[in-house]
Design a protein around this motif. Structure first.
Motif, PDB file in Angstrom:
ATOM      1  N   UNK A  79      -9.604 -10.625 119.619  1.00 25.40           N
ATOM      2  CA  UNK A  79     -10.883 -10.893 118.951  1.00 25.40           C
ATOM      3  C   UNK A  79     -11.756 -11.861 119.742  1.00 25.40           C
ATOM      4  N   UNK A  80     -11.130 -12.888 120.331  1.00 23.51           N
ATOM      5  CA  UNK A  80     -11.952 -13.912 120.995  1.00 23.51           C
ATOM      6  C   UNK A  80     -12.459 -13.480 122.370  1.00 23.51           C
ATOM      7  N   UNK A  82     -13.894 -10.291 122.553  1.00 18.82           N
ATOM      8  CA  UNK A  82     -14.846  -9.210 122.285  1.00 18.82           C
ATOM      9  C   UNK A  82     -16.245  -9.784 122.053  1.00 18.82           C
ATOM     10  N   UNK A  83     -17.236  -9.227 122.733  1.00 18.64           N
ATOM     11  CA  UNK A  83     -18.607  -9.722 122.540  1.00 18.64           C
ATOM     12  C   UNK A  83     -19.192  -9.223 121.226  1.00 18.64           C
ATOM     13  N   UNK A  84     -18.487  -9.517 120.157  1.00 17.77           N
ATOM     14  CA  UNK A  84     -18.822  -9.022 118.831  1.00 17.77           C
ATOM     15  C   UNK A  84     -18.668 -10.196 117.873  1.00 17.77           C
ATOM     16  N   UNK A  85     -19.622 -10.420 116.990  1.00 21.23           N
ATOM     17  CA  UNK A  85     -19.486 -11.510 116.018  1.00 21.23           C
ATOM     18  C   UNK A  85     -19.582 -10.992 114.596  1.00 21.23           C
ATOM     19  N   UNK A  86     -19.013 -11.765 113.684  1.00 23.36           N
ATOM     20  CA  UNK A  86     -18.906 -11.322 112.298  1.00 23.36           C
ATOM     21  C   UNK A  86     -19.588 -12.290 111.344  1.00 23.36           C
ATOM     22  N   UNK A 106     -19.809 -21.143 118.525  1.00 26.48           N
ATOM     23  CA  UNK A 106     -19.544 -20.021 119.434  1.00 26.48           C
ATOM     24  C   UNK A 106     -19.966 -20.342 120.862  1.00 26.48           C
ATOM     25  N   UNK A 110     -17.767 -20.814 124.268  1.00 18.12           N
ATOM     26  CA  UNK A 110     -18.074 -20.046 125.477  1.00 18.12           C
ATOM     27  C   UNK A 110     -18.283 -20.958 126.671  1.00 18.12           C
ATOM     28  N   UNK A 153     -25.006 -18.472 112.861  1.00 23.23           N
ATOM     29  CA  UNK A 153     -23.803 -18.768 113.630  1.00 23.23           C
ATOM     30  C   UNK A 153     -23.327 -17.534 114.397  1.00 23.23           C
ATOM     31  N   UNK A 154     -23.412 -16.386 113.716  1.00 19.79           N
ATOM     32  CA  UNK A 154     -22.930 -15.159 114.356  1.00 19.79           C
ATOM     33  C   UNK A 154     -23.908 -14.644 115.407  1.00 19.79           C
ATOM     34  N   UNK A 157     -24.381 -16.682 119.736  1.00 22.42           N
ATOM     35  CA  UNK A 157     -23.842 -16.315 121.054  1.00 22.42           C
ATOM     36  C   UNK A 157     -24.361 -14.967 121.565  1.00 22.42           C
ATOM     37  N   UNK A 159     -24.225 -11.662 120.486  1.00 28.65           N
ATOM     38  CA  UNK A 159     -23.188 -10.630 120.608  1.00 28.65           C
ATOM     39  C   UNK A 159     -23.816  -9.267 120.891  1.00 28.65           C
TER      40      UNK A 159
END
Ligand SMILES: Nc1ncnc2c1ncn2[C@@H]1O[C@H](COP(=O)(O)OP(=O)(O)O)[C@@H](O)[C@H]1O
Ligand SMILES: [Mg+2]
Lengths: 364, 273
Positions: A79-80, A82-86, A106, A110, A153-154, A157, A159
């Protein structure tokens, strides 16, 4: 597999299966989500939406199938990485950190430098209109504000894909409606692919570029809001999206252009034709309540019914009719233009069905 | 709901006298010891006026050096044992609570907490036999090792309880935001878990501080902790200075329990807020 990758596809899932012990949470789900798309996973509670989202985020392993992000196989990526945020359903803001620290988390992980984090955090908080709340703790914010912080927050970064799990479900109706438009706007401005999970069909219809309707771990239909509303592929979709009259029917005749379907014992209607349907097929007719008009006898009424119930809904009125063979039919009339016939319970009224909008749903 | 239930209990006939009786039985001996620690008379039963002479005796009397050594042993062992036990218990709790379902999890949980249920004398004998089997010389080190071991379940309980109340989504949110597992633990889980860890530490400290049975078995000759020193002193007759020491130990315990209570409550509030 990379050679199959299309330029504008953000997420491609092929034949995804996910089992929790004996529970099959996902069954053969394949879909591809385009760049900059507002994509919605829609379905009732327990249909596997969260599971699919968590698989894309990297919190759950895939039982079988493949998963690509911009052409890269990410099935084994933690998960950490992947350039994907939730945006989590309950937001999961870190309660011991300030709003600004939450948003900057985030970027900090990074390894961005301090000034950059500060600037981007500020930008994000401005975007969600929470500039002056930077030093508060999440516990000191309202539900709607927490929701915005979670979004900031998501997004901070930047994503490639943003995942949102029923982010509006904890808000009250008014706020929810306002947030729909805002979310959509933020998505368009940010130019990020959103994968949005909801069980609320209205939410899905108003925000999405495309919708994937799911039920019991299976993909039922994928299309634009108009497509899934107007061309439901099966009974589940017709029933789940909006209201519909689902009437058992038999195909009396069929060619490419039209097919004639039984409505009552004595009445049939001619609806648009469909491939792979032939005479004698059993199934259901899907007739949307707003596609039925009250009609005076002189007009081309397709059928008659007796008023069985009247439900006033503000903008609309729902009328329930009993047909000759005791089949019930729900009709919606807008209250803006109902200077036509005002009906009473027990009255016999002529009805006009817009036949071109009706669909035949074959038995599955 | 809570207050209502309490109201109802209060209304049972006999509740009040019963409560008073229980409190009386629990606290009278303690109160008597505390009062008589300020007795001016060398008798332990006759009141001879107020004085601090037994406290003076504890700190500067004939046995002061011995007691000070024992107190130092007690405190240093308790501190180190509590630190080790809390660290191990934290790791165990994270492993147990955050690992999902696996075969033997229930058994492991029972195994981890069994020492609380096992009669202490059994643990003491077993520990002694173990040390002699592996040829460990009884002394400070054996006490410390034994204390670390039996403190683990006591430290574990409040930490695991706290951890169970922390939504695992927090750690997942951290991972989602590119934190490594270690960063997620350090930056997110640890601060949220801190009240549980502090409670666990204080509990382990107190448990170690007042342990007598196991310590007595594994301590060897010449090394004393406060409880074994007090026991040794009592065997030569009860002097009022024992009451002074007891009162001091009681105060330390009350202090720790109070701190532990407020840490726990504060943490809860923060967590909710
Ligand atoms: N960790 C899990 N262990 C076992 N079953 C699970 C787990 N997570 C989800 N499920 C099951 O998988 C199915 C889909 O769940 P979920 O994806 O959460 O549905 P939705 O988000 O659409 O409500 C449900 O039947 C649920 O009970
Ligand atoms: Mg869900």
């Amino acid at each position: 597999m990379t050679e199959h990758h299309q330029e504008n596809v953000a997420v491609a899932a092929n034949s995804l299966f996910k089992n929790y012990g004996s529970v099959e949470a996902l069954k053969d789900v394949s879909l591809s989500i385009n760049d900059n798309e507002f994509f919605t996973l829609l379905g009732p509670s327990g249909c596997g939406k969260t599971t699919l989202l968590r698989i894309i985020a990297g919190f759950e392993a895939i039982t079988a199938g493949t998963l690509f992000l911009h052409g890269k196989n990410i099935a084994d990526l933690p998960a950490n990485k992947r350039p994907v945020n939730t945006v989590f359903q309950n937001y999961s803001l870190f309660p011991h950190m300030s709003v600004a620290d939450n948003v900057g988390f985030g970027l900090e992980m990074q390894g961005k430098d301090k000034n950059q984090i500060k600037q981007r955090t500020h930008e994000m908080l401005e975007l969600v209109q929470l500039g002056e709340y930077a030093d508060r703790k999440p516990g000191q914010l309202s539900g709607g504000q927490q929701q915005r912080v979670a979004l900031a927050r998501a997004l901070a970064p930047q994503p490639e894909v943003l995942l949102l799990d029923e982010p509006l479900s904890a808000l009250d109706l008014k706020l929810r409606k306002a947030m729909r438009l805002e979310l959509k706007q933020i998505q368009e401005n940010a130019g990020i692919t959103f994968i949005f999970v909801t069980h609320d069909q209205e939410e899905a219809l108003t925000m999405s570029d495309r919708i994937a309707v799911m039920s019991q771990g299976e993909l039922q239909q994928l299309g634009t809001a108009t497509q899934i509303y107007q061309e439901p592929r099966n009974r589940f979709v017709a029933d789940f999206i909006g209201e519909s009259n689902l009437i058992p029917t038999t195909v009396l005749s069929s060619d490419i252009h039209t097919m004639r379907c039984k409505l009552t014992d004595s009445i049939s209607i001619a609806i648009p034709g469909k491939e792979s349907v032939s005479e004698g097929d059993q199934g259901e007719l899907c007739i949307r309540p707003e596609r039925i008009r009250l009609s005076n006898a002189d007009e081309s009424a397709n059928l008659e019914g007796v008023v069985d119930g009247i439900v006033y809904l503000g903008t609309d009125t729902q009328l329930l009719f009993k047909l000759d063979d005791q089949q019930t039919l729900s009709v919606r009339t807008q209250n803006a233009d109902n200077d036509g016939p005002v009906v009473e319970v027990g009255q016999r009224v002529g009805l006009h069905i817009d036949e071109s909008s009706c669909r035949f749903l074959p038995e599955s | 709901m809570k207050t209502k239930a309490l109201d109802q209990i209060k209304r049972y006939p006999g509740f009040f006298p019963m409560a008073v009786l229980c409190l009386f039985l629990l606290y009278t001996p303690l109160v008597i010891v505390m009062i008589y620690s300020f007795n001016d008379s060398p008798s332990i039963t006759l009141w001879g006026g107020f004085s601090l002479r037994w406290y003076e005796d504890v700190f500067f009397g004939l046995e002061a050096a011995k007691l000070r050594k024992a107190a130092w042993n007690s405190v240093s062992i308790a501190a180190m044992a509590a630190i080790c036990a809390t660290t191990i218990a934290t790791a165990a709790a994270v492993g147990m609570v955050r690992s999902g379902a696996w075969r033997g999890k229930t058994a492991s949980f029972a195994l981890l907490n069994l020492p609380i249920m096992v009669p202490e004398i059994v643990t003491a004998v077993a520990t002694l036999i173990f040390f002699s089997m592996i040829g460990f010389k009884a002394g400070y080190a054996t006490i410390l090792i034994a204390h670390v071991v039996f403190c683990i379940p006591f430290a574990y309980l409040p930490i695991a309880a706290r951890l169970e109340g922390i939504d695992s989504n927090y750690e997942q949110a951290a991972l989602d935001l590119y934190a490594t597992r270690w960063q997620a633990f350090k930056r997110v889980l640890l601060p949220l878990l801190a009240p549980g860890i502090i409670s666990g530490f204080l509990l382990a400290f107190i448990i170690s501080l007042d342990d007598f049975i196991i310590t007595n078995f594994v301590k060897g000759a010449g090394v004393e902790t406060l409880p074994t020193a007090i026991y040794g002193a009592i065997r030569q007759g009860i002097k009022p200075n024992i009451m002074a020491i007891s009162t001091l130990m009681l105060l330390v315990s009350i202090l720790f329990v109070t701190v532990s209570y407020f840490v726990g409550r504060n943490g809860e509030k923060k967590h909710e807020g």
